[in-house]
Each structure stands twice: as structure tokens, then as C-alpha cells.
Design a protein around this motif. Structure first.
Motif, PDB file in Angstrom:
ATOM      1  N   ILE A 193       0.769  -1.247  -0.111  1.00  0.00           N
ATOM      2  CA  ILE A 193      -0.027  -0.090   0.008  1.00  0.00           C
ATOM      3  C   ILE A 193       0.934   1.307   0.010  1.00  0.00           C
ATOM      4  N   GLU A 194       0.661   2.169  -0.992  1.00  0.00           N
ATOM      5  CA  GLU A 194       1.277   3.532  -0.987  1.00  0.00           C
ATOM      6  C   GLU A 194      -0.063   4.469  -0.739  1.00  0.00           C
ATOM      7  N   GLU A 195       0.485   5.442   0.234  1.00  0.00           N
ATOM      8  CA  GLU A 195      -0.575   6.597   0.342  1.00  0.00           C
ATOM      9  C   GLU A 195       0.142   7.789   0.110  1.00  0.00           C
ATOM     10  N   GLY A 196      -0.690   8.649  -0.568  1.00  0.00           N
ATOM     11  CA  GLY A 196      -0.313  10.011  -0.964  1.00  0.00           C
ATOM     12  C   GLY A 196       0.705  10.042  -2.399  1.00  0.00           C
ATOM     13  N   PHE A 197       0.070  11.156  -3.162  1.00  0.00           N
ATOM     14  CA  PHE A 197       0.693  11.301  -4.382  1.00  0.00           C
ATOM     15  C   PHE A 197       1.938  11.948  -4.302  1.00  0.00           C
ATOM     16  N   PRO A 253      -8.374  17.569 -19.991  1.00  0.00           N
ATOM     17  CA  PRO A 253      -7.808  16.111 -19.519  1.00  0.00           C
ATOM     18  C   PRO A 253      -7.455  15.963 -18.276  1.00  0.00           C
ATOM     19  N   LEU A 254      -7.843  14.875 -17.783  1.00  0.00           N
ATOM     20  CA  LEU A 254      -7.264  14.237 -16.522  1.00  0.00           C
ATOM     21  C   LEU A 254      -6.141  13.916 -16.598  1.00  0.00           C
ATOM     22  N   ASP A 255      -5.195  14.641 -15.860  1.00  0.00           N
ATOM     23  CA  ASP A 255      -3.788  14.207 -15.930  1.00  0.00           C
ATOM     24  C   ASP A 255      -3.268  14.688 -14.432  1.00  0.00           C
ATOM     25  N   LEU A 256      -2.722  13.812 -13.737  1.00  0.00           N
ATOM     26  CA  LEU A 256      -2.500  13.888 -12.359  1.00  0.00           C
ATOM     27  C   LEU A 256      -1.326  14.720 -12.228  1.00  0.00           C
ATOM     28  N   ASN A 257      -0.670  15.149 -13.316  1.00  0.00           N
ATOM     29  CA  ASN A 257       0.635  15.963 -13.330  1.00  0.00           C
ATOM     30  C   ASN A 257       0.354  17.377 -13.305  1.00  0.00           C
ATOM     31  N   THR A 258      -0.956  17.512 -13.786  1.00  0.00           N
ATOM     32  CA  THR A 258      -1.532  19.025 -13.858  1.00  0.00           C
ATOM     33  C   THR A 258      -2.546  19.385 -12.780  1.00  0.00           C
ATOM     34  N   CYS A 259      -3.017  18.406 -12.094  1.00  0.00           N
ATOM     35  CA  CYS A 259      -4.154  18.592 -11.435  1.00  0.00           C
ATOM     36  C   CYS A 259      -3.728  19.737 -10.111  1.00  0.00           C
ATOM     37  N   LYS A 260      -4.444  20.404  -9.805  1.00  0.00           N
ATOM     38  CA  LYS A 260      -4.266  21.329  -8.795  1.00  0.00           C
ATOM     39  C   LYS A 260      -3.876  20.745  -7.392  1.00  0.00           C
ATOM     40  N   LYS A 261      -4.858  19.485  -7.103  1.00  0.00           N
ATOM     41  CA  LYS A 261      -4.654  18.918  -6.020  1.00  0.00           C
ATOM     42  C   LYS A 261      -4.710  17.411  -6.110  1.00  0.00           C
ATOM     43  N   VAL A 262      -4.111  16.526  -5.517  1.00  0.00           N
ATOM     44  CA  VAL A 262      -4.306  15.192  -5.679  1.00  0.00           C
ATOM     45  C   VAL A 262      -4.582  14.772  -4.155  1.00  0.00           C
ATOM     46  N   GLU A 263      -5.607  14.293  -3.645  1.00  0.00           N
ATOM     47  CA  GLU A 263      -5.818  13.985  -2.231  1.00  0.00           C
ATOM     48  C   GLU A 263      -6.271  12.428  -2.195  1.00  0.00           C
ATOM     49  N   ASN A 264      -6.121  11.833  -1.147  1.00  0.00           N
ATOM     50  CA  ASN A 264      -6.680  10.356  -0.696  1.00  0.00           C
ATOM     51  C   ASN A 264      -5.848   9.470  -1.923  1.00  0.00           C
ATOM     52  N   PHE A 265      -4.789   9.636  -2.292  1.00  0.00           N
ATOM     53  CA  PHE A 265      -4.211   9.016  -3.467  1.00  0.00           C
ATOM     54  C   PHE A 265      -3.814   7.650  -2.689  1.00  0.00           C
ATOM     55  N   GLN A 266      -4.168   6.703  -3.208  1.00  0.00           N
ATOM     56  CA  GLN A 266      -3.775   5.370  -2.552  1.00  0.00           C
ATOM     57  C   GLN A 266      -3.596   4.253  -3.647  1.00  0.00           C
ATOM     58  N   ARG A 267      -2.603   3.635  -3.689  1.00  0.00           N
ATOM     59  CA  ARG A 267      -2.332   2.239  -4.484  1.00  0.00           C
ATOM     60  C   ARG A 267      -2.423   1.166  -3.476  1.00  0.00           C
TER      61      ARG A 267
END
Lengths: 768, 768
Positions: free
Chosen positions: B14-18, B99-113
Motif C-alpha cells: 500500500i502506498e498513500e499520498g501522491f 484532460p485528467l492528468d495527475l501531473n497538472t491537477c491542482k490537488k491530488v488527495e486520498n491517493f492510494q495504491r
């Protein structure tokens, strides 16, 4: 090998007949150079067949990004490459709208190339049948001036033999040049300015990264049967090229002549902002003189070179041609005027091998230049290494050495390492010893000690420090050992205790200590300066001495020889003569591991030590080692036969000495290794010279006295050479009738001949 | 090293956070595979940040043209590379024209793998704030089916959280793929057909040169809050790509779900002219089942794998997670169904290292597969090498060997050499011995002799012939020596008489002779066939025996140890513990020559021999050698700690054994070497398994009897593993309270525990 390729001639290299397959080889063989620049014998007019275009400027290089399969720590990120420079020789020729291109001509007859070594020029002539059927005769003479060494000249004569025709000639300068061996297809040159001024044109460009600024220039004049065409040419400019187009209506058998001067002005020698101005001045000078006068001067200048450096051989034209070719090429490559330059393994004849300086310079070339030029030339070669000392210290630091230890690079252009093969770059460290030996050799030959206090001692200290750190104490042997090295015999890699390297290391330390003592006593100021700069202490010197005093040397009691390295006797000791000939050359027939575990020797290794330190060993020692090692030697390096030739001669084995001599002297002319198209083997050419002077002539300096042991190969009726010994010229002529000596100088000179003292008086010829 | 990167969890990664910096590392760690294909954990939607895109098909490779700095005779002209295959996972997502692109998003929250190892799936979820400010929640589940191993499935759920929006989803297949490590920027794939059929799409392409034909396919369905969108998608086709565009008006908090099936059909398994037909059938099967049923099957299938191969550790979650990650990755990489496949050092997680098969397979992976799968899997691994025997003979011929001598390549994909570093390719020949040892090991463990007469004996003969030719008789030592080799310790190159290699060579010859005798006696037909095929004579066998009987082994009387190689004791013998920590790891801090002349050992070398041939030596011998060599071992290979862990355990040094165990088990999870972004260290994962089973469990097969010497690390309260021993399953559970054994099978089995015989009865649990 191709024995009939080049016509036997005592002064010229001559090729007859046009053979597309040989264009690249001849481009190498007919290369011209003047020490400051050089070029392959490319055609002036366009050629659509296989060709290797090359024009090179001394000291102008490019740091190409390293490309390797498997990276090792310590490899240089970039390394300096010989750089292909803009082309100023080009002349497009179009006749009745058809381009003249020998590759597309219906017939090429009477094709001949001549490289006149006596006078320093290159000529090409032919009669070609154009695709249309039109016949044209062309002859072109080209030379790179020794006098104005930034320029060269071309006289291009053309006749239409069977009718009138419209002839267009377009001399041009082309800056859009690439290296054959670019690692990453990088662009090496940036063009900044292209200018055309009446009958002159200039391309200014600079190299990427190194930022050498170069102005490549030309001037052209066209004549019809001697009458100059005054109409200004049409100018053709692209982003990389500038050309001048001359259109001529030529009547049958009229001669159209184009005289072109061209060359390079480099910011290494002139202010960067005045390159084209300088180029203009050079062109002024050249055109004031005119082609003929410049040509005449060229012949005279080469005459002076030959006066001092010629070797004559009577009774063997091919041998004569061979040795002159070697001496000629050495002089084309390096004239010793500039201590920033050195002697590249391919000179100005190709790009292979990256950098320009190997240990070849110190081990093989220095003796040639010491004996055939004044001593300033040899000094410049030594100073080159002194100038690179800070980089050699940096290089050693990269490999984990400290405290000013210096490791000179295996290959270099500017002092930085240009090689990336760990077993060579990191391990063929004996090169360091050759640089120290050259300092010793220079003093031995010239009697001029001044280099050592001024520069040499710092080099010797850096080298001694390296050896001291490079060995380690073996608890097992209770001696100092040197692990993981590659000796001169590169058919062994990463061996322990290579005798040659260990011996050289010990000698370097002892010689450095000796010179420190001498400088301390006799050059107090220099001593002070050097000790302050190097922070050398008595304690450190004592540590060095411990290493020198207790160095381990592999030795076989059974064979009474020093062993090339630990474990040498474990090999499968089959002599070269017992090897099936289908297996040779082993470097083409065998995989690398098989070569490595074989006993076969690429070039003198233990015997190189016996060559350098001949006076440390008896003739019987030499004989025993020669008889042990030579039978395993495959001589697959161009540097191998010369040392063996000298030693065979010393042992009185003239037949063998002569055989070895033959192997080097015509290596390129007869294209022994089928690779001459890549360029010539310049540095080994000095070895050929050594074979005659030190081998057959038996020249040595023993106890400050010039000494000879002349012997003459059965195949020759006589041979003769000159030696500049401490500003006096000694000429030796050996013939069946005896050996004659002559002295040109101001004072008597006592030499030794076969061990007996002989007094030479200026201007007097004597038999001895 | 990064200990807090991955959350401790006994069954999941499990990874948490982007973290943009970790995208490439996580792409490796969360890789999924099913033995037939695998892929890095790349995002489905576009990502403009740093990423390493990779999708790989088992057995599909490309022969890239070799690029080296300095060519050596014997190098392969081409070598097979792991090939990056067309991408079928891609789904472009566009929301309100952004386009949805995590690199250009303002914020990425609750990111989990999460990589769920128990059930074999990978999930990613996040809430992203688009550049426009719009918030979207995404969760994606992806798996590669074990059941339908040519396909994988993706469930992509998206919710717009703060308003209505126009959502475009474009699932696509992209055939325009390049390898990161192409040597000459060659194109590796040729696209021949791009087809779209209703909600399915197919890209047919084949690899250049090798001509593997592959149909990459997909099928997509889109649902809004569970309701399927029936309108056909818009089709977008380029020269390399085919996509289906679905436009959805999504109300706030409505869930848009895209179900995508995709995968590869390869002509290795199906007729070339029916690839898209086959792909259609696979898609029929998958969609008949539906995502949920296929997902359920996946969980069950992984359950079966774990049933046999799980190792449990109580009292240490990180150790538990580590060993499961290793076992999981080995199973993702190779399931043993296909004898044409093997276990690449990076599996399906990266491209590094070229080929797929190293000696790691035989030395490290085979024991894992023998004990956790049925014996057919191990047989397939052996058969792989039998299939490559003709190429191994060719390979040896290239290096000058004759008469059917076989040298297996250092690295291979199809039997040809994939490596080009002379000191490894030509000299790390001990790999040949590992292949022979694997044959011995297979019989020892499984008791199944049949492989030897059917296939193995030919392999053993080829290998014996190689060793016989590779040694030479040293007149000096009056014994056979082996010059110029590299042992398992690659921090020594081109050494003489590496003890491990010499010992292995002797053993290989003796083992081959023994098996020839046995087959002659017991399998007359096979014997006949093999003798005819190999033309082996009694005289030749006698010659082999001479070598085996008189092999030289370097030995130190003083230390009473075999020496790693000739001259080992000449080194500067400073122990690793006395080395300044700033100098480590030496492979990053030191230049290669310094490493080579140091005494430091990269991975077990002499001790590798003591591992293979434990029963040839006493425990005291082992202890002496371990104490001599381990202090010089830097363990800078991922394969090093496991052997030392097993030996430390055997010597009762549990603290040390545990320390070594820790070094391997979480190598990638904690990114010890800061290189996990290049892919995972798959083969060394088998070493981790060995550390527990053979180290702490002390499992051996001695005299045909399964035997254990269980010990438990202080840090654990218990551990447990299963072993498939000759079709019966033995479960060992070691705890502070004692060791428990359980047998699943049909008949009683006598094992040894700490040297004492113990009878296990099916279904009965006992303490021993």
C-alpha cells in the motif's frame, strides 16, 4: 597485404590506374600535412563512390559524449576526438551540364597519383570519358605550405580533348562537415558567418563545447590557356557552404587552370574577432607570392627537412621508399613548433582512436625527433606533458589517488582521458613510466638538464607518488606487489605483477629520488619552489624508497627469466611457429578470452623493459629473455617489430633483424593489415626509423658519449643516416666497404664505434 | 533506502499520498503479471509527468544490434532484448474539455495504491482537483487474469464530486511503442492492421526481425450509475492507435464506470492468420463471464497459489510482507506452464539487462519452483536448457571450442548470447556448472531420474566437453589449470584458477561420467541414441577423467582455506568492517580497477561452492571458509545475502542469518539501492525464499530423505512454510513452542529433523 599497389620508387609514392576499391586506401596513403593541418587525398571534384572525406586542424578537437556498452566508474563522461574540419579543397566541375565525377565516368585512363616526398606535393592526373562521351584530361597539384602553414594551394588543370565545351568550375568552402565516428550523431560545428568577397570566400564556424573558432577560407582564379578570367564569379551561398561559379567556353585542347588557395585560421593562434581579417592577410601573402613561388618555397623547405632527416638505402628501392615514407609522414604530422600539439596515432590521415597522444610519443617518437630536429622540438614534447600535469593529477584523483599523484591518460588531446576500456584506461598504467623515461632519455641524449628543475621534476614527483600508492604490501610475499594491470602486451589484461610495470615503477621512484637530490643541490631556487608547490616531505620520500627497495618481480629459476606476470608459466606454452597459420592473426581469428589465456604476446613487454633499460642487463640476459619471449610474440601491434629488430641486431642476428624491419617499414604502403583506408600508422613509423638507427646503426648514448655498433643487412649495399647530437651533425654511412662518419659542426666530437673511441673532426670524413 | 514508503501490511502493498518523485518507483512495485504477460503500474489516463511505460509479453523479444565502445571478437552481433509491447490499458479521460492528468491537477488527495497479493489485483484511487477547480474521484481496479492468461481487466470508476460535467472517456490500444533502451533508435514493431468492431478494437503488429505477430486487443463498456451506455462510441484511428470515444453527461456524484478487457494474442500460441479471430473469442469468453466473475476467479486462482507457496511469519509484519511480496512476484513472473519461457531478472517490471535467463534460474529459482509447484514446472525449466543445447554448442564454437562442447550464454532469450562484456560473456563460465548442478539438484529433490536419460545427459556431455577443453595442463604445476575466468564474485575479472569454477568443472566432469555409466546400465536405448548423437568415445571420457583427477585448486596452508583464485593473498586484506563507510557501496564510490585489486567480494564465490556442495565438506570446513571470506564480502549483489544467511544459520549464528535475511526480503519494497524505478529484482526473490526454507528451516535432501534443522529468529514468534516433496505436501511450523510438521498426501513419509528420523503420517500434525 598488397605488394604491387604502390610503384617502387625511391622518392615518390605512385599509384597507377583507377580502382574504385582503392579510393579510400589511397586517400590515406596520399595524405598531405604540414604539422599545422592535414588532409586525406580526397578528390577536389565531386565523387559519388566510396570515399572517406577528412581534413584536420592540429589541436582542434571535440569532446564527444562517451558511449559504451557497460559503464564503469571512472570512465570519462566526454572525451576529445580528432575533428573533421570544414572542407576548403572542393572544386565542382561541370562540363556541358554533366558533373565530372570519376565514379560515373565511362572510362578513366592514365590515372596516376604521385606523392612527391622529396618536395612535399601531391599530384593526380587522368583522362576521363564523361557519360556523354566527352573526353577530358585533368591534372591537379596540391600542397600544404610549410612556409605559410595556415594555407595550401591547388593547381587544377583541365582540357577538353575532343571538342569545344561549356566548362563550369565551382571552387567552394563547405562548413557542413560531420565526423565519421560521432557517438551520438551530435553536430560538432556551428557556422556563424559565411562571406564572399570578390574572388575570396570565408566560412566562420566554431566547434560545439570546446568553442574553437575557425575561419576556413579560399581564393580562386581561373585561367584559359594562361589568360586570367576577369569576370567576377557567380556566388552560390547556402547555410553551410559558399561557392564561386566560373563558366568558361573552352575550345578543344585549351587548358583551363584553376588556382585555389585555402586553409584555416584558428583562434588558438589569432584573436577570435579578427579571424577573417587574418585570413585575408594570409591570402594576400599567398597571392602576392603566387602559386609558383609558393610551390618553389615548398620544395626548398622540404629539402631542408630531408637534409637532416633522410635515411638512404642503396640496393633496395622498396626499403628506401618505405623508410622515406615513414620519415615523410612523421614530418607531415609534427614539426615540433608548438608545445600544445602532439603526434596522433593516425596523424592527419583519419579519425580513428580518438585523442592524439599515446605513450607512443615518449617511447617511440621522441628519439626520432631528438635526433632529426633541434632539441627544442624534443623539449616541446616534454613540455606538453608538463602542461598536462594538473589534469594528470585530476585523472588520478578520479581513480581514487590522492596527494598529487599523477596518472597520465592513455589517450589524450587536452590532458583529459580519451579512452574508456577499463582494462586499458585504468590498468595500462605503464604509460606513466614512459613519460618519466622520456625525461631521462632527453637528458641522456641532449645533455640538457634544464628541463628537470624547470618542469620535469614536478612530473617525476607526481608519477612517483602514483606508483607509491598503486602498489600494496603483500603479507604473503612480504614484498610490494602491483595488482590488476595491463602491460604493453595488451593480449593480457588485469594481470598481477607485470614485470615491466613493476620494474618501471621501481625505476621511476628511484629516478625521481635521485633527481630531487640533484635539484636540491644544484638548483636551490627551483627546489624551493617545487617543494613548496608539491608539499613533498623527507618522510614521504622514505616511504617511496621502501617500495622501490622491496618490489616484487616474478622470476623463473628454471628458465632464468623474469616472468611477464604472475602465473605466466601456467599457460599452454605452444610457440608461435607451431601454431597453425589458419589461426593467425589471432586478433582476427580468436575470441578475446582465448587470446588472453594464450601465451601470445602482442608487442614487446618484458623485452620493452630490456629495451629501455638495456644497460641494467648483460647481453646474455637479453639473449635469454629474447629467446624465451620472442617465440611467443605475434607482433600484432605496429609497435612490436621495431624493438625486436633492434634487439635482434644487438644480438648479431641480422637476418631476423632485417625481417622485423621489413614488417614495419612498408606496413601501410603494402597495406599488411587491410586497414590503411582508415588512415596511416604514424607513431609506429618512428619505430622504423629506430630500427635502422638504433638497430642496424647500433646508436646509443653511453656515459654521455654517442656510440655506434653498425651492421649492414645482407640485402643492402649501404645505408646512411644523420644524427643531431648536441647541435652537431654526425653522418653515418655503412656499406660493405666499411662505415664512414662525418661531422658537421664546430668542434671535435669523440664517439664510440664498436666500443672503441673515435674522434670526429668537423668537415672530415673518416672510416671506422 | 526508504523504509516508510510502503505501508506495513501482511497481505497488501500500500502506498498513500501522491508523490511525483515516486511515480516510476511505484510503477515498478505495483507491477502485475500472470506468467504470460505483465505490465508496470502505469496510469490508465494520460500522465505528463515522469513515467516509465512498460507492458511485456512473455517470450516476445527483439534482437537489437549490439552497441559497444570497443568491439571484441566473439561478441554477438545482435542480442535479444525484453520488448516493450503495445499498450492496451490506456483510457484518456477528459472532463469539461480538460484532460485528467495527475501531473497538472491542482490537488491530488486520498491517493492510494494497493497491490493485493492474496487475490492478485491492483487498485488505485484518488480525489483530484482539475485545473478548472472541478473535483473528481477515481478508483480503478486492474488485474491480469490467471485463468484467461491472454487477457486482463480494468474497472475504472469516476465521479464528478461538485457539479454536472461532460465526461469523455476514450479507451484505446496504442501500437506506437518504443523501448527505453533501444541501441540504435531502431523501430521494433511494425503495425500491419488496425481494426475497430463495435465496442472492440484490434491492433495487429509484428516485431521487426524476430517477426512475432501480436494482436493487441480491447473491449470497453461504459456505465452511468450501473446503466450501460448503448450508443456506439466514436472511433478514432491514427497510424498507430485506435480509440473509442464515449461522451457522457454526468450529474454530480453519479458514478461513471468503464469496464475494459484487453490483452495480447501471439503467434507463438495461435495460428498467425487467425490472431484477431482468436482475440475475439477471448473477448467473448471474458465478456460472457463478465468483470465480476473473472475477478472472483482471479481471487480463487491466487488462493490456490498461496495454498502451496505461502510462508507465514508471526510477530513481524514487515518480514511477513517482504516474503509474500517476493513469492507473489515470482509467481507473477513465471508459473512454469511453458518450457519456452524463463525467469527474467526484472520479470515484467522493466527492460534492464537485455535477455531473460541468467544462471540465477538454476542456482536460485529452481529450488523455489521445485518446492512450491509440481515437478513438471522444474522439468520445464530444465527442458528450456535442453532446447537451447544446439545454440550453446554454437556459442562455444564461436569462442573456438569444438566437438560438441557447450557453453550456455550468460544471458539469453532464445539460446543465443545476449551479453557483451568480455570479462563476463566469455569468462563468467561457471554458469555452465550451475546448469549441470540443476540437473543433479532436480533428481536429488524430486527423485525423478527420467530427465537425465531423456535430455539431461546430452547437456551434461556438452558441458563436460567444454570444461575438458577450457582447462590446460600447466607444465609448471603439473596439474590442470583454468586461466582467465570470472567467478560469481564479479569484483574479480579474468583471474586464474577461480576455486569455485575449477571445483565445479571437476564436479561436472565426474557427474557426467557417473551419469553416462548409469544410463548405459539402466537406459540402454537412450544410451545408444545419445552415444550415436554425440559420438562420444571411451577414450574421450578417459581424457575428461584425467582433467577431473588432476585439477589444481589454490589453497592456503596458513589459513587452511581454498583460495578464491591464484594470488588472492597478495591483496591488501583490510576487512569490510574496517573500511570507512564513506567508501561504500564500493561499486558507486570506487573506480573499477580499484574494486578489482581489492579483496572485496560482491557475492558468495568460494562460499557458493560450499553452498552447492555442502555435503563434500565438514561443518568445520564451512566455518573456516565462512570466517575467512565473509569479512571481505560487501554483498553488493542482490544474490549475495541469501547464501550467507543459509550458511550463518547452519553455523548457528542466527543473529547474523537474520540480518542477511532482512537485506534481501525488502530490497525492493524499501528501495535499498535507489533503483527500484528500473524494475524489481525478481530472481533474487527466490533467494529470500531459500533463506527461510533452507536457512531457518534448514531444509535439505540428504540420502534421498527430506531433512530439516529448524531454528527461529528471535524477532519472530513463529514461521511456517510448505514443501511439495515428491507429490506430498509437508508443512513446517516453527515457533517458540517447538516445530510442528504436517503431511498432506497419501502415504507415510520419513523425514529427518535435526538428524533424527521422524515419520509423518498423512493428515497428522506432530511436534518434532
Amino acid at each position: 597485404m598488397n605488394q604491387d599497389y604502390i610503384k617502387a620508387d625511391s622518392w615518390s609514392i605512385i599509384e597507377e590506374g583507377f580502382d574504385r576499391e582503392r579510393v579510400k586506401s589511397s586517400e590515406s596513403l596520399f595524405s598531405i600535412g604540414n604539422g599545422a593541418m592535414g588532409q586525406r587525398a580526397n578528390f577536389e571534384e565531386q565523387y559519388s563512390g566510396e570515399t572517406f572525406q577528412g581534413s584536420y586542424i592540429a589541436g582542434v578537437y571535440y569532446p564527444d559524449k562517451t558511449r559504451v556498452g557497460w559503464w564503469k566508474n571512472g570512465y570519462p563522461e566526454y572525451f576529445a576526438k580528432v575533428l573533421n574540419a570544414p572542407n576548403w579543397i572542393g572544386i565542382n566541375v561541370v562540363i556541358n551540364n554533366e558533373p565530372l565525377d570519376l565514379n560515373t565516368c565511362k572510362k578513366v585512363e592514365n590515372f596516376q597519383r604521385e606523392l612527391n616526398m622529396k618536395e612535399g606535393w601531391y599530384k593526380r592526373s587522368f583522362v576521363a570519358t564523361m557519360p556523354s562521351g566527352l573526353e577530358v584530361a585533368v591534372d591537379v597539384v596540391r600542397f600544404l605550405s610549410l612556409d605559410l602553414d595556415e594555407t595550401g594551394a591547388i593547381q587544377y588543370n583541365l582540357q577538353v580533348l575532343d571538342g569545344d565545351a561549356e566548362v563550369i568550375m565551382e571552387p567552394y568552402v563547405d562548413g557542413g562537415i560531420k565526423n565519421m565516428d560521432s557517438n551520438w550523431d551530435d553536430k560538432f560545428w556551428n557556422i556563424t558567418k559565411i562571406v564572399s568577397e570578390s574572388n575570396r570566400a570565408f566560412v566562420e564556424s566554431h566547434t560545439m563545447k570546446t568553442n574553437f573558432a575557425v575561419c576556413t577560407f579560399m581564393q580562386a582564379e581561373v585561367f584559359v590557356d594562361g589568360e586570367k578570367i576577369e569576370a567576377p564569379p557567380e556566388v552560390n551561398k547556402t547555410e553551410t557552404l559558399v561557392g564561386h561559379t566560373y563558366s568558361v567556353k573552352a575550345a578543344k585542347n585549351e587548358t583551363i587552370t584553376l588556382i585555389k588557395f585555402g586553409g584555416y585560421v584558428v583562434d588558438r593562434n589569432h584573436p577570435k574577432d579578427r579571424l577573417s581579417e587574418t585570413a585575408n592577410k594570409i591570402l594576400d601573402k599567398a597571392s602576392d607570392l603566387g602559386f609558383e613561388a609558393l610551390f618553389q618555397k615548398q620544395k626548398e623547405d622540404w629539402g631542408h627537412i630531408w637534409e637532416m632527416s633522410d635515411i638512404t638505402i642503396e640496393g633496395d628501392v622498396k626499403a628506401q621508399q618505405g623508410i622515406r615514407f615513414n620519415i615523410f609522414q612523421l614530418n607531415q604530422t609534427y614539426l615540433g613548433k608548438d608545445s600544445r600539439l602532439n603526434i596522433g596515432p593516425k596523424g592527419f590521415t583519419g579519425e580513428k582512436y580518438g585523442g592524439s597522444t599515446y605513450w607512443d610519443t615518449e617511447a617511440y617518437c621522441l628519439p626520432f625527433y631528438m635526433a632529426t630536429k633541434n632539441q627544442k622540438v624534443a623539449w616541446n614534447l616534454l613540455q606538453y606533458r608538463y602542461n598536462h600535469l594538473p589534469k594528470a593529477i585530476e585523472n588520478a584523483e578520479k581513480l581514487g589517488f590522492t596527494n598529487g599523484a599523477a596518472l597520465y591518460p592513455m589517450v589524450t588531446m587536452n590532458g583529459e582521458e580519451c579512452h574508456n576500456e577499463w582494462e586499458i584506461t585504468f590498468e595500462e598504467i605503464h604509460r606513466n613510466g614512459a613519460i618519466a623515461f622520456a625525461i631521462y632519455n632527453y637528458y641522456r641524449f641532449t645533455g640538457d638538464y634544464s628541463y628537470i628543475p624547470k618542469m620535469g621534476l614536478e612530473v617525476l614527483i607526481g608519477i612517483a607518488r602514483f606508483w607509491h600508492q598503486r602498489v600494496n604490501f603483500s603479507q604473503d610475499k612480504q614484498q610490494y606487489v602491483m595488482l590488476g594491470v595491463t602491460g604493453p602486451n595488451e593480449y593480457e589484461n588485469n594481470v598481477n605483477n607485470n614485470w615491466y610495470t613493476n620494474y618501471l615503477a621501481k625505476w621511476c621512484i628511484e629516478y625521481a629520488i635521485e633527481q630531487i637530490g640533484k635539484v636540491a643541490e644544484e638548483y636551490a631556487d627551483d627546489y624551493e619552489r617545487i617543494m613548496t608547490k608539491t608539499k613533498l616531505t623527507e618522510a614521504e620520500i622514505k616511504d617511496w624508497a621502501k617500495v622501490a627497495d622491496n618490489m616484487y618481480f616474478p622470476y623463473s629459476e628454471k628458465h632464468q627469466v623474469f616472468l611477464q606476470q604472475d602465473g605466466f608459466l601456467d599457460k599452454d606454452m605452444i610457440k608461435v611457429q607451431d601454431l597453425d597459420s589458419s589461426q593467425r592473426p589471432i586478433n582476427q581469428k580468436w575470441s578475446w578470452d582465448r587470446i588472453l589465456r594464450s601465451p601470445y604476446i602482442k608487442q614487446a613487454d618484458v623485452l620493452q623493459g630490456f629495451y629501455f633499460f638495456e644497460d641494467h642487463f648483460s647481453k646474455e640476459d637479453l639473449e635469454r629473455h629474447f629467446d624465451f619471449y620472442e617465440p611467443f610474440t605475434v607482433h600484432e601491434s605496429s609497435l612490436s617489430p621495431c624493438v625486436h629488430s633492434i634487439q635482434a641486431a644487438k644480438l648479431g642476428r641480422m637476418e631476423q633483424a632485417y625481417t622485423f624491419y621489413l614488417r614495419t617499414s612498408r606496413l601501410d604502403l603494402d597495406d599488411y593489415n587491410k586497414e590503411v583506408e582508415e588512415g596511416l600508422h604514424i607513431t609506429s613509423m618512428a619505430g622504423t626509423w629506430m630500427s635502422i638507427v638504433e638497430g642496424f646503426g647500433g646508436m646509443r648514448v653511453l656515459d654521455d658519449t654517442l656510440s655506434f655498433e653498425p651492421q649492414i643487412p645482407e640485402q643492402w649495399s649501404s645505408f646512411s643516416f644523420k644524427v643531431n647530437f648536441r647541435e652537431q651533425i654526425v653522418t653515418l654511412t655503412a656499406s660493405k666497404e666499411g662505415t664512414f662518419f662525418e661531422l658537421t659542426g664546430n668542434e671535435a666530437l669523440t664517439i664510440k664505434v664498436h666500443g672503441k673511441s673515435v674522434e670526429l673532426l668537423p668537415g672530415k670524413k673518416i672510416v671506422a
